[in-house]
Design an enzyme around this catalytic site. Structure first.
Site, short mmCIF file in Angstrom:
data_model
loop_
_atom_site.label_atom_id
_atom_site.label_comp_id
_atom_site.label_asym_id
_atom_site.label_seq_id
_atom_site.Cartn_x
_atom_site.Cartn_y
_atom_site.Cartn_z
N SER A 14 0.83 -1.20 0.00
CA SER A 14 0.00 0.00 0.00
C SER A 14 0.87 1.25 0.00
O SER A 14 1.98 1.25 -0.55
CB SER A 14 -0.95 -0.04 1.20
N ASP A 187 4.04 11.85 9.04
CA ASP A 187 2.66 12.23 9.32
C ASP A 187 2.01 11.33 10.36
O ASP A 187 0.80 11.33 10.52
CB ASP A 187 1.82 12.19 8.02
N HIS A 190 3.35 7.31 7.71
CA HIS A 190 4.33 6.99 6.66
C HIS A 190 5.73 7.37 7.11
O HIS A 190 5.94 8.34 7.82
CB HIS A 190 3.95 7.72 5.36
#
Length: 258
Positions: A14, A187, A190
């Site tokens: 992902s 963040d 990530h």
């Protein structure tokens, strides 16, 4: 396809994979280390979970392909582990289904070639406070929590043991760094360059220690074409001033003693 054909290392997952080619990202670091040794191929899809990955698995990894990957590094779990949205929509996948999806992904990859190597990456922890700072209350109904990431990590490790697939426990590896919550993420979810370095170190440890023949550890793999060029800078004695040891560049030296 350009030739000659190098081994293919595919990164499949992902957004943690999709963003790994960012400056300082773990995919970018691997690509640098394996220059002239393997083609590191990015197959990252932001927002995906294991359910969607399974639906397109045959298209991403077709069985009839003329060249099959040598190594596949798979990451799904963080999105799956989010809380269930009241509407039933969102990325959440129940834990039993997640385990079964990952099992099917593993078995499909194994069926591609008897020589294929597979590494699963588990869900890393998250900085829950930072996520809320950035997204506000938008994710409250489908929050990604450390409690959920740990459950999915533990289930993936158990599956890896059942299938004899190497699983890297990113949940534990990231948390071993002092101040990990701020240092390792851009963040809260990530990876920052610091977090990416941890991911690379864990991958290199597996590749170095694995009893795989041939070895896929970067310092053990041969380069494509001789690394010493007859056109390197010539010293006063008429000899070239570089040799093969110089091909471990200054910025790569931290990866030598893993």
């Amino acid at each position: 396809m350009v030739g000659p054909t190098r081994p293919q290392f595919v990164l499949f997952g992902s957004s943690v994979v999709q963003m790994s080619y960012n400056v300082g990202g773990w995919g970018a670091i691997l690509t640098d280390l394996y220059a002239r040794k393997a083609d590191v191929i990015l197959r990252g899809y932001s927002g995906w979970n294991s359910r969607l990955a399974l639906q397109v698995l045959d298209r991403v990894f077709p069985k009839g392909a003329a060249v099959q990957p040598t190594l596949v590094i798979v990451y799904f779990g963080g999105n799956d582990a989010t809380k269930t949205h009241p509407s039933g929509k969102g990325a959440h996948v129940p834990l039993p289904e997640y385990v079964e999806n990952m099992r099917k992904i593993a078995l499909h990859l194994k069926s591609l070639s008897e020589n294929i190597r597979i590494i699963f990456l588990s869900s890393p922890p998250v900085n829950e406070e930072r996520v809320r700072e950035i997204f506000g209350n938008a994710l409250d109904d489908q929050a990604r929590t450390n409690e959920g990431c740990l459950k999915y990590t533990e289930a993936l490790i158990e599956l890896g043991q059942q299938l004899d697939i190497k699983v890297i426990d990113l949940y534990t590896a990231i948390r071993q760094k002092d101040g990990w919550a701020k240092a390792c993420f851009i963040d809260g979810i990530h990876f920052s360059s610091e977090g990416s370095k941890i991911v690379v170190k864990e991958i290199l440890k597996v590749l170095k220690d694995a009893e795989w023949e041939p070895s896929l550890y970067w310092l053990s793999m041969p380069a494509e074409f001789p690394e010493d060029s007859p056109y390197y800078v010539v010293g006063p004695d008429g000899e070239t001033t570089l040799n093969v040891t110089d091909h471990v560049c200054t910025w790569q030296k931290e990866w030598v003693n893993i």
